[in-house]
Scaffold this motif. Structure first.
Motif, PDB file in Angstrom:
ATOM      1  N   ARG A  58       6.726 -52.716  53.301  1.00 26.75           N
ATOM      2  CA  ARG A  58       7.992 -53.019  52.657  1.00 26.75           C
ATOM      3  C   ARG A  58       8.536 -51.858  51.833  1.00 26.75           C
ATOM      4  O   ARG A  58       9.621 -51.958  51.289  1.00 26.75           O
ATOM      5  CB  ARG A  58       7.830 -54.215  51.731  1.00 26.75           C
ATOM      6  CG  ARG A  58       7.710 -55.540  52.425  1.00 26.75           C
ATOM      7  CD  ARG A  58       7.871 -56.646  51.397  1.00 26.75           C
ATOM      8  NE  ARG A  58       7.354 -57.915  51.862  1.00 26.75           N
ATOM      9  CZ  ARG A  58       8.068 -58.769  52.592  1.00 26.75           C
ATOM     10  NH1 ARG A  58       9.285 -58.460  52.950  1.00 26.75           N
ATOM     11  NH2 ARG A  58       7.542 -59.912  52.966  1.00 26.75           N
ATOM     12  N   ALA A 171      -1.000 -50.860  46.163  1.00 23.80           N
ATOM     13  CA  ALA A 171      -0.203 -52.087  46.000  1.00 23.80           C
ATOM     14  C   ALA A 171      -1.128 -53.256  46.289  1.00 23.80           C
ATOM     15  O   ALA A 171      -1.659 -53.372  47.383  1.00 23.80           O
ATOM     16  CB  ALA A 171       0.973 -52.082  46.975  1.00 23.80           C
ATOM     17  N   GLU A 172      -1.335 -54.076  45.283  1.00 30.17           N
ATOM     18  CA  GLU A 172      -2.278 -55.171  45.440  1.00 30.17           C
ATOM     19  C   GLU A 172      -1.650 -56.494  45.017  1.00 30.17           C
ATOM     20  O   GLU A 172      -0.676 -56.513  44.260  1.00 30.17           O
ATOM     21  CB  GLU A 172      -3.533 -54.929  44.571  1.00 30.17           C
ATOM     22  CG  GLU A 172      -4.297 -53.651  44.905  1.00 30.17           C
ATOM     23  CD  GLU A 172      -5.064 -53.726  46.221  1.00 30.17           C
ATOM     24  OE1 GLU A 172      -5.190 -54.833  46.776  1.00 30.17           O
ATOM     25  OE2 GLU A 172      -5.504 -52.667  46.704  1.00 30.17           O
ATOM     26  N   THR A 173      -2.209 -57.566  45.508  1.00 32.98           N
ATOM     27  CA  THR A 173      -1.726 -58.880  45.095  1.00 32.98           C
ATOM     28  C   THR A 173      -2.768 -59.651  44.289  1.00 32.98           C
ATOM     29  O   THR A 173      -2.445 -60.626  43.634  1.00 32.98           O
ATOM     30  CB  THR A 173      -1.337 -59.739  46.320  1.00 32.98           C
ATOM     31  OG1 THR A 173      -2.448 -59.782  47.223  1.00 32.98           O
ATOM     32  CG2 THR A 173      -0.137 -59.145  47.032  1.00 32.98           C
ATOM     33  N   ASP A 174      -4.024 -59.212  44.351  1.00 32.39           N
ATOM     34  CA  ASP A 174      -5.098 -59.922  43.651  1.00 32.39           C
ATOM     35  C   ASP A 174      -6.052 -58.909  43.023  1.00 32.39           C
ATOM     36  O   ASP A 174      -6.328 -57.870  43.620  1.00 32.39           O
ATOM     37  CB  ASP A 174      -5.896 -60.785  44.638  1.00 32.39           C
ATOM     38  CG  ASP A 174      -5.009 -61.752  45.409  1.00 32.39           C
ATOM     39  OD1 ASP A 174      -4.715 -62.828  44.855  1.00 32.39           O
ATOM     40  OD2 ASP A 174      -4.603 -61.415  46.535  1.00 32.39           O
ATOM     41  N   GLU A 179      -9.505 -53.741  42.057  1.00 33.78           N
ATOM     42  CA  GLU A 179      -9.337 -53.144  43.385  1.00 33.78           C
ATOM     43  C   GLU A 179      -9.008 -51.655  43.268  1.00 33.78           C
ATOM     44  O   GLU A 179      -9.490 -50.827  44.041  1.00 33.78           O
ATOM     45  CB  GLU A 179      -8.210 -53.857  44.156  1.00 33.78           C
ATOM     46  CG  GLU A 179      -8.510 -55.292  44.558  1.00 33.78           C
ATOM     47  CD  GLU A 179      -9.482 -55.385  45.737  1.00 33.78           C
ATOM     48  OE1 GLU A 179      -9.807 -54.344  46.326  1.00 33.78           O
ATOM     49  OE2 GLU A 179      -9.927 -56.503  46.046  1.00 33.78           O
ATOM     50  N   MET A 202       8.799 -54.379  45.416  1.00 32.31           N
ATOM     51  CA  MET A 202       9.164 -53.494  46.515  1.00 32.31           C
ATOM     52  C   MET A 202      10.649 -53.583  46.833  1.00 32.31           C
ATOM     53  O   MET A 202      11.190 -54.654  47.023  1.00 32.31           O
ATOM     54  CB  MET A 202       8.310 -53.793  47.725  1.00 32.31           C
ATOM     55  CG  MET A 202       7.025 -52.974  47.654  1.00 32.31           C
ATOM     56  SD  MET A 202       5.790 -53.447  48.853  1.00 32.31           S
ATOM     57  CE  MET A 202       5.494 -55.134  48.384  1.00 32.31           C
TER      58      MET A 202
END
Lengths: 241, 241
Positions: A58, A171-174, A179, A202
């Motif tokens: 994205r 770029a992480e979501t969790d 991470e 994004m």
């Protein structure tokens, strides 16, 4: 404005997209990165399924372009290696356009040596075998044959002629910070700039990041991508001083 | 170049991104589309694999945006329904941003009624089930579960309140004209604007098209996307007169 326009017209042209949005009145005193060569990657990669369809990320490229601009404003010689975007080339940066992760890896290799590399691009982990002609809808869903892409950050981190400062983005979501910390070690890079993309980062104009270094983690409050870029450029100048 | 720069600096500034490339000095006499509402779709769709990865098309949105601009210049009220692009909104157009084919179909539905619909967007034929969290590279290649997307052109073509003029676009790599002719009939639309994308059309600034109508096929020589847009807008005005 007329004077600026004349100066701009007299300045060396840098190719398509050449707006000079960041006049540098303070370059004399703030040119802390003069003589330094910095590679910045930005934007997504496009991995072709067929001549019209791609697998992509994205990424708008805005954060990477802003960083290239901020580094140039501090006097650095910037090679901006960009995936497909519609953004104007930052003034003073040399821009190399690529589509795929493999092309980006090659372009980074060609751009070395560098004092620093800031890998902001959202590079696809996987590519697929590309169909030579457009797939017909009537043929049903694409049958994808996946292959791993080069890991540009890890490859750079392992090189003997590694840039002195190597910065990756995550770029992480969790578990964003955990991470990023693991990624910093695994990739052999110096810093990871991590952000939580479970929201609407994004394509937007602001960013809220965590800077993960060997010394720990800094949380930076949400700011415009230009402000994040200037702050990061300042830190890069500190590190290369 | 200096003279151009001075002229440019003296021209009214429209703020970042909003350049008014199409001044309308002749709107008084050329406003042939005044009172007409025209829907234009443009750009790619992004079908999410996970929060960062998407399946997309290569469309830059430039041709669709140029058409929206050209129609506005002729006095039309334009609803521009756009997939993700970094392009500036054409002056005077009402822009609605979407990501997916399903969102685009909904936005088109909401924008009706219209005198014409010009569907330039490169809409993904298929979407996939979206993973709620970022897939880890270590988990291996994505295992995609494909589902068909709505066919916006065919749905519009079959509606009782169908726009009087319905124009589809076809990007093809093989048998370009024959595919376009078959598509025109299959989708129930009036015209298909077809182009051969086996070269480097997408993302570029020029386009070479074939206009397929019930009367036959016209080959238009390669021209800038702005020129193609102006010519097409003129034909749309003829058709709605």
């Amino acid at each position: 404005a007329i004077l600026e326009a004349i100066q701009s017209a007299l300045a060396p042209s840098e190719g398509e997209g050449r707006r000079r949005e960041w006049p540098s009145p303070s370059l004399g005193t703030n040119a802390r990165l003069t003589g330094k060569h910095i590679i910045v990657t930005a934007g997504p990669t496009h991995e072709a399924i067929d001549p019209v369809r791609v697998i992509a990320n994205r990424s708008s490229g805005k954060q990477g372009y802003a960083i290239a601009e901020a580094l140039t404003a501090l006097g650095a010689r910037v090679t901006l290696i960009s995936g497909p975007t519609s953004l104007a080339t930052p003034s003073g940066a040399q821009r190399i356009d690529v589509q795929t992760a493999a092309q980006m890896e090659h372009a980074v290799d060609q751009a070395l040596p560098a004092d620093a590399a800031i890998l902001v691009a959202a590079v696809a982990d996987w590519r697929v075998e590309t169909a030579p002609s457009k797939l017909k809808k009537s043929a049903g869903p694409p049958d994808l044959n996946w292959m791993p892409n080069p890991d540009i950050l890890a490859l750079l981190g392992a090189r003997a002629d590694r840039p002195r400062l190597l910065v990756g983005f995550a770029a992480e979501t969790d578990n964003v910070v955990a991470e990023a910390q693991a990624k910093r070690v695994r990739k052999g890079c110096d810093w990871i700039v991590a952000n939580d993309v479970s929201g609407d980062v994004m394509g937007g104009d602001t960013n809220e990041i965590h800077l993960v270094t060997q010394d720990g983690v800094e949380h930076w409050d949400a700011a415009s991508k230009a402000d994040v870029a200037r702050r990061l450029a300042g830190r890069i100048a500190d590190a290369l001083a």
